[in-house]
Design a protein around this motif. Structure first.
Motif, mmCIF file in Angstrom:
data_model
loop_
_atom_site.group_PDB
_atom_site.id
_atom_site.type_symbol
_atom_site.label_atom_id
_atom_site.label_comp_id
_atom_site.label_asym_id
_atom_site.label_seq_id
_atom_site.Cartn_x
_atom_site.Cartn_y
_atom_site.Cartn_z
ATOM 1 N N THR A 1 0.842 -1.194 0.000
ATOM 2 C CA THR A 1 0.000 0.000 0.000
ATOM 3 C C THR A 1 0.882 1.251 0.000
ATOM 4 O OG1 THR A 1 -0.116 0.067 2.421
ATOM 5 C CG2 THR A 1 -1.824 -1.201 1.277
ATOM 6 N N ASN A 2 0.247 2.400 -0.155
ATOM 7 C CA ASN A 2 1.003 3.657 -0.162
ATOM 8 C C ASN A 2 1.386 4.125 1.230
ATOM 9 O OD1 ASN A 2 1.225 4.353 -2.965
ATOM 10 N ND2 ASN A 2 -0.990 4.735 -2.978
ATOM 11 N N SER A 3 0.669 3.665 2.244
ATOM 12 C CA SER A 3 0.930 4.148 3.602
ATOM 13 C C SER A 3 0.508 3.102 4.626
ATOM 14 C CB SER A 3 0.168 5.452 3.867
ATOM 15 O OG SER A 3 -1.238 5.201 3.871
ATOM 16 N N ASP A 4 0.974 3.270 5.860
ATOM 17 C CA ASP A 4 0.569 2.375 6.952
ATOM 18 C C ASP A 4 -0.927 2.501 7.222
ATOM 19 O OD1 ASP A 4 3.087 1.291 7.388
ATOM 20 O OD2 ASP A 4 3.672 2.879 8.783
ATOM 21 N N LEU A 5 -1.471 3.716 7.050
ATOM 22 C CA LEU A 5 -2.907 3.908 7.257
ATOM 23 C C LEU A 5 -3.705 3.108 6.238
ATOM 24 C CD1 LEU A 5 -5.269 5.287 8.664
ATOM 25 C CD2 LEU A 5 -4.970 7.241 7.114
ATOM 26 N N ASP A 6 -3.258 3.128 4.979
ATOM 27 C CA ASP A 6 -3.936 2.329 3.955
ATOM 28 C C ASP A 6 -3.843 0.846 4.272
ATOM 29 O OD1 ASP A 6 -4.737 4.503 2.548
ATOM 30 O OD2 ASP A 6 -3.391 4.223 0.837
ATOM 31 N N ALA A 7 -2.694 0.422 4.810
ATOM 32 C CA ALA A 7 -2.529 -0.988 5.173
ATOM 33 C C ALA A 7 -3.523 -1.384 6.258
ATOM 34 C CB ALA A 7 -1.097 -1.240 5.646
ATOM 35 N N THR A 8 -3.735 -0.489 7.223
ATOM 36 C CA THR A 8 -4.693 -0.766 8.299
ATOM 37 C C THR A 8 -6.112 -0.864 7.739
ATOM 38 O OG1 THR A 8 -3.315 0.375 9.925
ATOM 39 C CG2 THR A 8 -5.641 0.082 10.470
ATOM 40 N N GLN A 9 -6.474 0.060 6.848
ATOM 41 C CA GLN A 9 -7.807 0.035 6.247
ATOM 42 C C GLN A 9 -7.994 -1.199 5.375
ATOM 43 O OE1 GLN A 9 -10.324 2.068 6.934
ATOM 44 N NE2 GLN A 9 -9.027 3.129 8.407
ATOM 45 N N LEU A 10 -6.945 -1.577 4.646
ATOM 46 C CA LEU A 10 -7.015 -2.771 3.799
ATOM 47 C C LEU A 10 -7.202 -4.017 4.653
ATOM 48 C CD1 LEU A 10 -6.747 -4.271 1.113
ATOM 49 C CD2 LEU A 10 -4.258 -4.110 1.361
ATOM 50 N N HIS A 11 -6.500 -4.073 5.773
ATOM 51 C CA HIS A 11 -6.628 -5.201 6.700
ATOM 52 C C HIS A 11 -8.087 -5.360 7.130
ATOM 53 C CE1 HIS A 11 -4.789 -7.381 10.428
ATOM 54 N NE2 HIS A 11 -5.950 -7.894 10.099
ATOM 55 N N LYS A 12 -8.712 -4.258 7.506
ATOM 56 C CA LYS A 12 -10.106 -4.311 7.940
ATOM 57 C C LYS A 12 -11.019 -4.765 6.803
ATOM 58 C CE LYS A 12 -9.616 -0.694 11.466
ATOM 59 N NZ LYS A 12 -10.016 0.688 11.866
ATOM 60 N N SER A 13 -10.758 -4.274 5.599
ATOM 61 C CA SER A 13 -11.587 -4.654 4.454
ATOM 62 C C SER A 13 -11.440 -6.131 4.128
ATOM 63 C CB SER A 13 -11.201 -3.812 3.227
ATOM 64 O OG SER A 13 -11.441 -2.441 3.456
ATOM 65 N N LEU A 14 -10.231 -6.653 4.290
ATOM 66 C CA LEU A 14 -9.976 -8.057 3.985
ATOM 67 C C LEU A 14 -10.787 -8.998 4.865
ATOM 68 C CD1 LEU A 14 -6.129 -8.075 3.390
ATOM 69 C CD2 LEU A 14 -7.837 -9.010 1.822
ATOM 70 N N LEU A 15 -11.077 -8.576 6.079
ATOM 71 C CA LEU A 15 -11.808 -9.456 6.991
ATOM 72 C C LEU A 15 -13.194 -9.785 6.447
ATOM 73 C CD1 LEU A 15 -10.814 -8.066 10.499
ATOM 74 C CD2 LEU A 15 -9.681 -9.769 9.069
ATOM 75 N N GLY A 16 -13.764 -8.884 5.676
ATOM 76 C CA GLY A 16 -15.061 -9.164 5.078
ATOM 77 C C GLY A 16 -14.981 -10.116 3.902
ATOM 78 N N VAL A 17 -13.782 -10.236 3.327
ATOM 79 C CA VAL A 17 -13.586 -11.113 2.179
ATOM 80 C C VAL A 17 -13.104 -12.492 2.604
ATOM 81 C CG1 VAL A 17 -12.280 -11.417 0.030
ATOM 82 C CG2 VAL A 17 -13.051 -9.135 0.720
ATOM 83 N N LEU A 18 -12.267 -12.523 3.634
ATOM 84 C CA LEU A 18 -11.583 -13.757 4.019
ATOM 85 C C LEU A 18 -12.209 -14.486 5.195
ATOM 86 C CD1 LEU A 18 -7.875 -12.594 3.708
ATOM 87 C CD2 LEU A 18 -8.987 -14.337 2.327
ATOM 88 N N ALA A 19 -13.401 -14.110 5.607
ATOM 89 C CA ALA A 19 -14.001 -14.751 6.771
ATOM 90 C C ALA A 19 -15.310 -15.457 6.440
ATOM 91 C CB ALA A 19 -14.221 -13.730 7.883
ATOM 92 N N PRO A 20 -15.327 -16.306 5.413
ATOM 93 C CA PRO A 20 -16.553 -17.060 5.134
ATOM 94 C C PRO A 20 -16.853 -18.026 6.269
ATOM 95 C CG PRO A 20 -14.727 -17.920 3.852
ATOM 96 C CD PRO A 20 -14.226 -16.679 4.517
ATOM 97 N N ALA A 21 -18.121 -18.415 6.394
ATOM 98 C CA ALA A 21 -18.535 -19.269 7.505
ATOM 99 C C ALA A 21 -17.780 -20.593 7.521
ATOM 100 C CB ALA A 21 -20.035 -19.525 7.410
ATOM 101 N N ARG A 22 -17.378 -21.082 6.348
ATOM 102 C CA ARG A 22 -16.733 -22.394 6.296
ATOM 103 C C ARG A 22 -15.373 -22.424 6.992
ATOM 104 N NH1 ARG A 22 -12.891 -22.620 2.139
ATOM 105 N NH2 ARG A 22 -12.894 -20.836 0.729
#
Length: 214
Positions: A116-137
């Protein structure tokens, strides 16, 4: 280590990501006897030295196990290989082809670094990833605010995901990024991922691995 630039097609993530690097983070194998010293030296010398992690690219140990049905005590050897290069994977392939039945995969950890361009973007990306990588299975999610690390799933399920953005990066440590590890553990889970031998690792398609998961 072999790293490949791949596309992350999830629109939610594209706003933060400026570069993507995919590679095999770790391989765990079991052998029914000691690896030939010449092959073991070839394996070790194929790994890229890292002054931050001296001596930690490879480790091996003997383990004892009991056959439940007979009570017989046997010994095998577990080998841990971090950030294997293409040459490392070919050594494993050579060992497997020369001595069928000697080497068995236990776990493969696939890594994806999203710069990412910044540590702040990395933090926001981390949060966004949780919605993609946390399927019920995958099961439960545990998040550590202190270490900015999230664990999704459990080893007993065969699939465990680790996401962190705390700056402790193994590749290009100077760049802000989110590091994802998809850990596939056990023969059944590896078989479902169509990874049945070291030969499959040599020919692995990182794009296919991650397009199914992001």
């Amino acid at each position: 280590m072999p790293r490949k630039r791949i596309a992350v097609r999830t629109p939610l993530l594209q706003a933060y990501v400026v570069e993507r690097l995919a590679y095999i983070d770790s391989v765990y194998v079991r052998t029914t006897k000691k690896i030939d010293p010449v092959d073991l030296e070839r394996l070790k010398s194929s790994l890229t030295p890292d002054v931050r992690f001296p001596g930690k690219r490879y480790s091996g140990r003997m383990r004892r196990f009991i056959i439940p049905t007979t009570g017989e005590c046997l010994y095998h050897y577990v080998h841990t290989i971090h950030q294997p290069t293409k040459a490392t994977l070919r050594v494993l392939q050579d060992i497997q082809e020369q001595s069928p039945g000697l080497l068995h995969l236990l776990e493969v950890d696939f890594a994806l670094d999203l710069t990412t361009n910044s540590d702040l973007d990395a933090t926001q990306l981390h949060k966004s990833l949780l919605g993609v990588l946390a399927p019920a299975r995958l099961g439960k999610t545990i998040h550590s605010e202190e270490y900015e690390t999230t664990y999704i799933g459990a080893r007993r399920s065969g699939n465990e995901v680790v996401v962190y953005s705390d700056g402790k990066r193994k590749v290009r440590p100077e760049s802000p990024r989110v590091h994802i590890e998809w850990r596939i553990h056990g023969a059944k889970a590896l078989d479902r991922a169509k990874i049945r031998s070291a030969i499959d690792l040599v020919a692995i398609n990182h794009r296919t691995i991650w397009e199914k998961r992001l």
